[in-house]
Design a protein around this motif. Structure first.
Motif, PDB file in Angstrom:
ATOM      1  N   ALA A  35       0.810  -1.176  -0.003  1.00 43.92           N
ATOM      2  CA  ALA A  35       0.077  -0.124  -0.020  1.00 43.92           C
ATOM      3  C   ALA A  35       0.799   1.224   0.019  1.00 43.92           C
ATOM      4  CB  ALA A  35      -0.819   0.149   1.256  1.00 43.92           C
ATOM      5  N   GLN A  36       2.046   1.275   0.813  1.00 49.83           N
ATOM      6  CA  GLN A  36       2.848   2.345   0.962  1.00 49.83           C
ATOM      7  C   GLN A  36       3.392   2.537  -0.524  1.00 49.83           C
ATOM      8  OE1 GLN A  36       2.963   4.698   3.464  1.00 49.83           O
ATOM      9  NE2 GLN A  36       4.292   5.711   1.888  1.00 49.83           N
ATOM     10  N   GLN A  37       3.900   1.500  -1.132  1.00 50.03           N
ATOM     11  CA  GLN A  37       4.753   1.416  -2.219  1.00 50.03           C
ATOM     12  C   GLN A  37       3.783   2.086  -3.369  1.00 50.03           C
ATOM     13  OE1 GLN A  37       6.306  -2.025  -3.340  1.00 50.03           O
ATOM     14  NE2 GLN A  37       7.055  -1.342  -5.409  1.00 50.03           N
ATOM     15  N   ILE A  38       2.557   1.712  -3.662  1.00 48.61           N
ATOM     16  CA  ILE A  38       1.418   2.350  -4.435  1.00 48.61           C
ATOM     17  C   ILE A  38       1.128   3.826  -4.224  1.00 48.61           C
ATOM     18  CG2 ILE A  38      -0.799   2.031  -5.432  1.00 48.61           C
ATOM     19  CD1 ILE A  38      -0.744  -0.966  -4.843  1.00 48.61           C
ATOM     20  N   ALA A  39       1.321   4.155  -2.853  1.00 39.69           N
ATOM     21  CA  ALA A  39       0.685   5.501  -2.720  1.00 39.69           C
ATOM     22  C   ALA A  39       2.045   6.423  -3.150  1.00 39.69           C
ATOM     23  CB  ALA A  39       0.524   5.690  -1.110  1.00 39.69           C
ATOM     24  N   THR A  40       3.178   5.895  -3.046  1.00 35.79           N
ATOM     25  CA  THR A  40       4.520   6.499  -3.306  1.00 35.79           C
ATOM     26  C   THR A  40       4.329   6.485  -4.970  1.00 35.79           C
ATOM     27  OG1 THR A  40       5.587   5.991  -1.388  1.00 35.79           O
ATOM     28  CG2 THR A  40       6.860   6.654  -3.344  1.00 35.79           C
ATOM     29  N   GLU A  41       4.367   5.559  -5.447  1.00 38.53           N
ATOM     30  CA  GLU A  41       4.231   5.608  -7.016  1.00 38.53           C
ATOM     31  C   GLU A  41       3.463   6.442  -7.634  1.00 38.53           C
ATOM     32  OE1 GLU A  41       6.646   4.370  -8.736  1.00 38.53           O
ATOM     33  OE2 GLU A  41       7.418   2.786  -7.570  1.00 38.53           O
ATOM     34  N   VAL A  43       1.958   9.425  -6.162  1.00 38.87           N
ATOM     35  CA  VAL A  43       2.246  10.661  -6.028  1.00 38.87           C
ATOM     36  C   VAL A  43       3.502  10.969  -6.997  1.00 38.87           C
ATOM     37  CG1 VAL A  43       3.430  12.424  -4.505  1.00 38.87           C
ATOM     38  CG2 VAL A  43       1.738  10.926  -3.615  1.00 38.87           C
ATOM     39  N   ASN A  44       4.427  10.152  -6.958  1.00 40.20           N
ATOM     40  CA  ASN A  44       5.484  10.306  -7.972  1.00 40.20           C
ATOM     41  C   ASN A  44       5.186  10.597  -9.352  1.00 40.20           C
ATOM     42  OD1 ASN A  44       7.214  10.144  -5.912  1.00 40.20           O
ATOM     43  ND2 ASN A  44       7.975   8.078  -6.133  1.00 40.20           N
ATOM     44  N   ALA A  45       4.010   9.586  -9.897  1.00 36.91           N
ATOM     45  CA  ALA A  45       3.691   9.639 -11.154  1.00 36.91           C
ATOM     46  C   ALA A  45       3.156  11.248 -11.538  1.00 36.91           C
ATOM     47  CB  ALA A  45       2.602   8.581 -11.501  1.00 36.91           C
ATOM     48  N   CYS A  46       2.168  11.611 -10.579  1.00 39.57           N
ATOM     49  CA  CYS A  46       1.648  12.831 -10.774  1.00 39.57           C
ATOM     50  C   CYS A  46       2.630  13.837 -10.748  1.00 39.57           C
ATOM     51  CB  CYS A  46       0.409  13.189  -9.836  1.00 39.57           C
ATOM     52  SG  CYS A  46      -0.979  12.655 -10.234  1.00 39.57           S
ATOM     53  N   ALA A  47       3.612  14.022  -9.858  1.00 33.65           N
ATOM     54  CA  ALA A  47       4.693  15.124  -9.706  1.00 33.65           C
ATOM     55  C   ALA A  47       5.435  15.127 -11.086  1.00 33.65           C
ATOM     56  CB  ALA A  47       5.895  14.670  -8.682  1.00 33.65           C
ATOM     57  N   ALA A  48       5.652  13.731 -11.641  1.00 34.23           N
ATOM     58  CA  ALA A  48       6.501  13.858 -12.868  1.00 34.23           C
ATOM     59  C   ALA A  48       5.820  14.639 -13.947  1.00 34.23           C
ATOM     60  CB  ALA A  48       6.547  12.520 -13.589  1.00 34.23           C
ATOM     61  N   ASN A  49       4.502  14.819 -13.780  1.00 26.96           N
ATOM     62  CA  ASN A  49       3.485  15.687 -14.711  1.00 26.96           C
ATOM     63  C   ASN A  49       3.360  17.116 -13.921  1.00 26.96           C
ATOM     64  OD1 ASN A  49       3.345  13.739 -17.074  1.00 26.96           O
ATOM     65  ND2 ASN A  49       1.878  12.632 -15.504  1.00 26.96           N
ATOM     66  N   GLY A  50       3.969  17.455 -13.014  1.00 28.86           N
ATOM     67  CA  GLY A  50       3.829  19.043 -12.399  1.00 28.86           C
ATOM     68  C   GLY A  50       2.681  18.864 -11.555  1.00 28.86           C
ATOM     69  N   TYR A  51       1.972  17.963 -11.199  1.00 26.60           N
ATOM     70  CA  TYR A  51       0.781  17.878 -10.216  1.00 26.60           C
ATOM     71  C   TYR A  51       1.007  17.461  -9.032  1.00 26.60           C
ATOM     72  CZ  TYR A  51      -1.127  17.185 -14.790  1.00 26.60           C
ATOM     73  OH  TYR A  51      -1.171  17.105 -16.341  1.00 26.60           O
ATOM     74  N   ALA A  52       0.644  18.426  -7.758  1.00 26.61           N
ATOM     75  CA  ALA A  52       1.038  17.986  -6.416  1.00 26.61           C
ATOM     76  C   ALA A  52      -0.305  17.417  -5.879  1.00 26.61           C
ATOM     77  CB  ALA A  52       1.163  19.342  -5.741  1.00 26.61           C
ATOM     78  N   VAL A  53      -0.291  16.122  -5.438  1.00 25.52           N
ATOM     79  CA  VAL A  53      -1.532  15.455  -4.980  1.00 25.52           C
ATOM     80  C   VAL A  53      -1.181  14.518  -3.954  1.00 25.52           C
ATOM     81  CG1 VAL A  53      -2.202  14.941  -7.759  1.00 25.52           C
ATOM     82  CG2 VAL A  53      -0.921  13.201  -6.454  1.00 25.52           C
ATOM     83  N   ASP A 147      -5.748  12.274 -12.363  1.00 28.66           N
ATOM     84  CA  ASP A 147      -5.589  11.348 -11.134  1.00 28.66           C
ATOM     85  C   ASP A 147      -5.846  10.077 -11.400  1.00 28.66           C
ATOM     86  OD1 ASP A 147      -5.507  13.798  -9.260  1.00 28.66           O
ATOM     87  OD2 ASP A 147      -7.826  13.779  -9.156  1.00 28.66           O
ATOM     88  N   GLU A 148      -6.660   9.544 -12.117  1.00 27.24           N
ATOM     89  CA  GLU A 148      -6.822   8.279 -12.479  1.00 27.24           C
ATOM     90  C   GLU A 148      -5.525   7.573 -13.340  1.00 27.24           C
ATOM     91  OE1 GLU A 148      -9.683   5.281 -15.066  1.00 27.24           O
ATOM     92  OE2 GLU A 148     -10.411   6.836 -13.900  1.00 27.24           O
ATOM     93  N   GLN A 149      -4.875   8.477 -14.216  1.00 28.11           N
ATOM     94  CA  GLN A 149      -3.612   8.276 -14.761  1.00 28.11           C
ATOM     95  C   GLN A 149      -2.380   7.851 -13.818  1.00 28.11           C
ATOM     96  OE1 GLN A 149      -2.844  11.258 -17.861  1.00 28.11           O
ATOM     97  NE2 GLN A 149      -4.846  10.659 -18.920  1.00 28.11           N
ATOM     98  N   CYS A 150      -2.532   8.672 -12.813  1.00 21.48           N
ATOM     99  CA  CYS A 150      -1.469   8.331 -11.672  1.00 21.48           C
ATOM    100  C   CYS A 150      -1.781   7.231 -10.997  1.00 21.48           C
ATOM    101  CB  CYS A 150      -1.442   9.583 -10.882  1.00 21.48           C
ATOM    102  SG  CYS A 150      -0.987  11.326 -11.767  1.00 21.48           S
ATOM    103  N   ALA A 151      -3.093   7.007 -10.828  1.00 21.08           N
ATOM    104  CA  ALA A 151      -3.267   5.899  -9.925  1.00 21.08           C
ATOM    105  C   ALA A 151      -3.066   4.508 -10.786  1.00 21.08           C
ATOM    106  CB  ALA A 151      -4.810   5.728  -9.674  1.00 21.08           C
ATOM    107  N   ASN A 152      -3.422   4.450 -11.994  1.00 22.89           N
ATOM    108  CA  ASN A 152      -3.053   3.503 -12.816  1.00 22.89           C
ATOM    109  C   ASN A 152      -1.596   3.111 -13.021  1.00 22.89           C
ATOM    110  OD1 ASN A 152      -5.611   2.422 -13.389  1.00 22.89           O
ATOM    111  ND2 ASN A 152      -6.107   3.883 -14.829  1.00 22.89           N
TER     112      ASN A 152
END
Length: 163
Positions: A35-41, A43-53, A147-152
């Motif tokens: 769960a922690q790994q997925i949450a981190t991934e 946030v990182n996926a969105c950060a790579a696109n400039g989104y703070a989530v 948001d969904e793109q980052c989750a996926n």
């Protein structure tokens, strides 16, 4: 007569065994580490696109297992990510798909009145095989589809662990 009694006894024993087997279930759920790994991934996926989530991961019952809020993510992102994750785990469906379904189906539109449901894109079920073991919710990108793109993307990063 003995044969009938033996057959009846065997049938009753088999029925009792089948009934007791149905009385207890085994369920798979997400670990805290994954769960922690997925949450981190996420946030990182969105950060790579400039989104703070914020990203929240819940188990199959919708109980929070991990939360991560990026630097500069608004405080509202915590609540939205948790509600999206809970909604997705509860319905075993992506919240974006549920939102679109509710918009096109008048009866489905009533889902917005269920306490805790948040029909905005960004909640995605986490599956191990055919079992939903949890869900991830992401909130804070400029659109639920993002948001969904980052989750996926986060789930894709750990897919080898979801076998």
């Amino acid at each position: 007569m003995r044969l009938i009694v033996s057959t009846l006894a065997a049938s009753l024993a088999l029925a009792a065994t089948a009934a007791s087997a149905q009385a207890v279930r085994t369920e798979r759920s997400i670990t805290a580490q994954l769960a922690q790994q997925i949450a981190t991934e996420a946030v990182n996926a969105c950060a790579a696109n400039g989104y703070a989530v914020a990203a929240t991961v819940v188990d199959r019952a919708g109980i929070v297992r991990a939360v991560l809020r990026a630097d500069n993510a608004g405080p509202h992102t915590l609540a939205s990510s948790e509600r999206k994750a809970w909604t997705s785990a509860s319905a075993r469906n992506a919240t974006q798909a549920m939102m679109l379904g509710a918009q096109s189906n008048p009866a489905g539109a009533n889902l917005v009145y269920l306490p805790g449901f948040l029909l905005l894109g960004g909640g995605v079920p986490i599956k191990a095989g055919n079992d939903t073991i949890g869900a991830v919710g992401v909130g804070g990108a400029p659109g639920g589809h993002l948001d969904e793109q980052c989750a996926n993307a986060a789930i894709d990063k750990v897919k080898a662990q979801l076998q």
